[in-house]
Design an enzyme around this catalytic site. Structure first.
Site, PDB file in Angstrom:
ATOM      1  N   THR B 162     -25.458 -19.071  41.589  1.00 47.62           N
ATOM      2  CA  THR B 162     -24.605 -18.403  42.590  1.00 47.62           C
ATOM      3  C   THR B 162     -25.172 -16.988  42.803  1.00 47.62           C
ATOM      4  O   THR B 162     -26.103 -16.827  43.593  1.00 47.62           O
ATOM      5  CB  THR B 162     -23.125 -18.356  42.148  1.00 47.62           C
ATOM      6  OG1 THR B 162     -23.032 -17.726  40.868  1.00 47.62           O
ATOM      7  CG2 THR B 162     -22.539 -19.753  42.070  1.00 47.62           C
ATOM      8  N   THR B 197     -18.001 -16.578  32.852  1.00 50.55           N
ATOM      9  CA  THR B 197     -18.531 -17.363  33.970  1.00 50.55           C
ATOM     10  C   THR B 197     -19.904 -17.796  33.768  1.00 50.55           C
ATOM     11  O   THR B 197     -20.849 -17.176  34.255  1.00 50.55           O
ATOM     12  CB  THR B 197     -18.625 -16.608  35.269  1.00 50.55           C
ATOM     13  OG1 THR B 197     -17.340 -16.237  35.617  1.00 50.55           O
ATOM     14  CG2 THR B 197     -19.188 -17.471  36.384  1.00 50.55           C
ATOM     15  N   GLU B 284     -25.210  -8.642  36.504  1.00 48.40           N
ATOM     16  CA  GLU B 284     -25.195  -8.064  37.854  1.00 48.40           C
ATOM     17  C   GLU B 284     -25.557  -6.575  37.807  1.00 48.40           C
ATOM     18  O   GLU B 284     -24.865  -5.785  37.183  1.00 48.40           O
ATOM     19  CB  GLU B 284     -23.839  -8.327  38.510  1.00 48.40           C
ATOM     20  CG  GLU B 284     -23.700  -9.819  38.828  1.00 48.40           C
ATOM     21  CD  GLU B 284     -22.313 -10.240  39.266  1.00 48.40           C
ATOM     22  OE1 GLU B 284     -22.200 -11.326  39.850  1.00 48.40           O
ATOM     23  OE2 GLU B 284     -21.355  -9.499  39.023  1.00 48.40           O
ATOM     24  N   ASN B 407     -20.617  -6.634  43.555  1.00 46.72           N
ATOM     25  CA  ASN B 407     -19.249  -7.122  43.443  1.00 46.72           C
ATOM     26  C   ASN B 407     -18.295  -6.554  44.471  1.00 46.72           C
ATOM     27  O   ASN B 407     -17.188  -7.062  44.642  1.00 46.72           O
ATOM     28  CB  ASN B 407     -18.719  -6.888  42.038  1.00 46.72           C
ATOM     29  CG  ASN B 407     -19.365  -7.863  41.089  1.00 46.72           C
ATOM     30  OD1 ASN B 407     -19.230  -9.058  41.266  1.00 46.72           O
ATOM     31  ND2 ASN B 407     -20.116  -7.356  40.119  1.00 46.72           N
TER      32      ASN B 407
END
Lengths: 412, 412
Positions: B162, B197, B284, B407
């Site tokens: 993703t 996740t 991230e 984000n």
């Protein structure tokens, strides 16, 4: 220096005089150049005191000092002194020595007992307080005391700032009396429950016995400073001190059954909540003031845990910064909180717009309306977790580039 | 699409074939356009399975499905299918229906029982999986199965991504056997202990009885996926599945006393730790791979709690991003962890440079050397809290503008 937070109040409030309280500030050059970094409050004889402190297991030397003199003393105080720029934390024996020296210098200047001098320090961790600056600055402080006025309150609120972008103050009249409550606070990062990096000094000219003063303070802190979070980090130095001079009352409050106590508690609650909200409004990099309410939890404590899981989630906080009605991240945060929640009974609101009910998006949900709410400066999130009747409200801010900017630069 | 993480490995590894395993991918247009978003692994008859899942109390429909078929089944599996782009989480009854449909379509395509088809979904929360895409894509998947080769492994690792900026794979030979272990994983945000996740699908052609496979998997996960954190957020969908086809072994391992078990456990540990580290390297916005070791704690669990308090602290993480040897923030994080620590015995190292001992900065501490270490891509922090012999190591990354960028934009 960073720009003033967009969420700051228009101006520092007019704070009332408090009978029996004098204030002073001084630029001692502890770390900052050319700005006041010392604050002193001198208190009339007989002033009572209550305090709450950081839950950190590595507390600063001033926190140790205050805890000791509170425990060993008779519940009275004659002064509180605070420096900004250096937290006097993780400084070993040298830190204890610097704390004692600070109290002794103030005590000598005021002709009082050092064990009645309360201390607070905020700023860099791990550096010893410079003795020269203390020896120069503290006597100067004692020599420049003045009554608490609009000007001296504003100076005091400024002197205790570190990364704060505005000075914080609040006050209230105690109904049915001539007494007031007024206080100042600092803090903008490292803010989390259980007394994060923040200092607050609150004063009243009501008379309240020390044990009753402590009851009132603990209650107020539980619903104010312990209900806010900026970044989930907790400092070594958090301190809230409440002093009651008793100069505006003939007989002090000695029991919570006193008919004046509820009014005092309510006034104190309003002052502490106001100060706590101002700290969130100055959250490092904050662009949104966020209220999070959780209902339907197994208990009020469970509701608080879930609310903090939402309010501390970096993914929720970045979505709020982006004005993105990403309620899936709220579900994620509820799920990770570890408290009972019924996924198939969950209901979520963003502002007035209900997003979900019974665990799914509701018919007629308008992402447009939810987004419009998130575009405001003050936003609210409400979640019902569908298992009981516990509820809690907390306050936080969003997570922005500004937070990174400030904390990747400033050595705090 | 974001640039590849600066911490990414040079290339996707060469993964070995696993006897009894076939792979397929397909672009079904579930959310992403023009890229594979479905992954299927078909497994030989008799393949055993073990799994660990998110601790979220709001798990996704596929997690519910897998837990049910693991609990009700005989410990075998014939397929695992995963889609990216949609997490099928917080989708109510429609989510359960979509999960069942997915399993049924795969089962029909392969001529197997739907209750032997494991499921995983990753992506947006709160949107129902599009039935048309499933009905078109899943039969196509079943029709394009091929042996696990370098190419099909790479395609598979890509299809499950993703916000990942690189594909993640790892493998090991099981010493003393002809068997291998190979796996793929995805995840880059919402990573925290207890299966955040991330998805990982790991395969071996060793034969291992289901209960022993579960023992081995749980042990490996405890020291790998459960020891990493990117942002402290935990997803609704985390899943690690381990499949053993038994095609490279005559008699399966049925007890942990089997002499082959320690070698299998060690090989599995290495594969899972490698995958876990790759997830941190793709954190991230990450620019630093950070190892945090805590020793001297009251217990190993206490050490892990303290290590995560450091690794999840936004203030520590922003300091690391800034290559700022701000060890005061490490003290803060130790203090807030809530586990026993002796402030006056604390010792801290940044890389090889010791900063503090006995609760104060040590003589000869060189901030310059500490900073030089922090300028590297891979950094380490070590803390001894001075109360016992518990220790733990975790891995995390720094907190940068990149995290906010990703984000505050991506609807994940």
């Amino acid at each position: 220096m960073t720009d003033t937070s967009p969420l700051a109040p228009a101006a520092f409030p007019e704070l009332p005089p408090i009978a029996g309280l004098q204030l002073a500030t001084h630029a001692a050059g502890i770390k900052y150049e050319k700005r006041a970094d010392l604050f002193l409050a001198a208190l009339a004889e007989g002033t009572t005191v209550a305090g709450t402190f950081t839950q950190s297991l590595c507390p600063s030397a001033p926190v140790d000092w205050c805890r000791r003199i509170l425990a060993e003393g008779d519940g009275t105080a004659r002064a509180v002194v605070c420096n900004s720029g250096n937290a006097n934390a993780f400084t070993g024996r040298a830190g204890d020595t610097a704390a004692a020296l600070t109290a002794e210098l103030v005590a000598a200047g005021l002709g009082i007992d050092a064990d009645r001098v309360f201390l607070a320090s905020t700023g860099v961790i791990g550096e010893t307080l410079p003795e020269d600056a203390l020896r120069e600055g503290l006597p100067a402080l004692a020599g420049s005391l003045d009554n608490a006025t609009s000007r001296t309150w504003a100076d005091a609120a400024f002197a205790i700032r570190t990364t704060d972008t505005f000075s914080k103050g609040a006050s209230a009249r105690v109904p049915g009396t001539a007494a007031h409550i007024a206080g100042i606070a600092k803090g903008s990062g490292m803010i989390a429950p259980d007394m994060a990096t923040m200092l607050a000094f609150v004063f009243t000219d009501l008379g309240v016995a020390p044990d009753i003063l402590q009851v009132a303070l603990s209650r107020s802190v539980a619903s104010s400073f312990n209900r806010i979070t900026v970044d989930s980090d907790t400092s070594t130095s958090d301190t809230v001190l409440l002093f009651a001079t008793g100069e505006q009352i003939d007989d002090e409050i000695t029991t919570t059954d006193d008919e004046r106590f509820p009014d005092f508690q309510a006034a104190l609650d309003s002052v502490l909540l106001d100060l706590a909200h101002q700290i969130v409004r100055d959250g490092e990099g904050a662009t949104k003031f966020v209220e999070i309410t959780v209902s339907g939890a197994a208990s009020d404590d469970a509701a608080e845990t879930i609310a903090f899981a939402i309010g501390n989630s970096p993914l929720v906080k970045t979505a709020l910064a982006a004005e993105d009605a990403n309620w899936g991240r709220i579900v994620m945060a509820v799920g990770k909180a570890g408290e009972a929640a019924d996924r198939d009974e969950l209901a979520i609101w963003i502002g007035p717009e209900q997003c979900a009910a019974n665990g799914v998006v509701i018919d007629g949900y308008s992402e447009e309306r939810a987004t419009a709410h998130l575009q405001e400066d003050e936003v609210s999130i409400r979640v019902d977790v569908g298992v009981g009747s516990g509820s809690a409200t907390i306050w936080t801010c969003d997570l922005t580039h500004g937070y990174i900017e400030i904390n990747a630069g400033y050595r705090s």
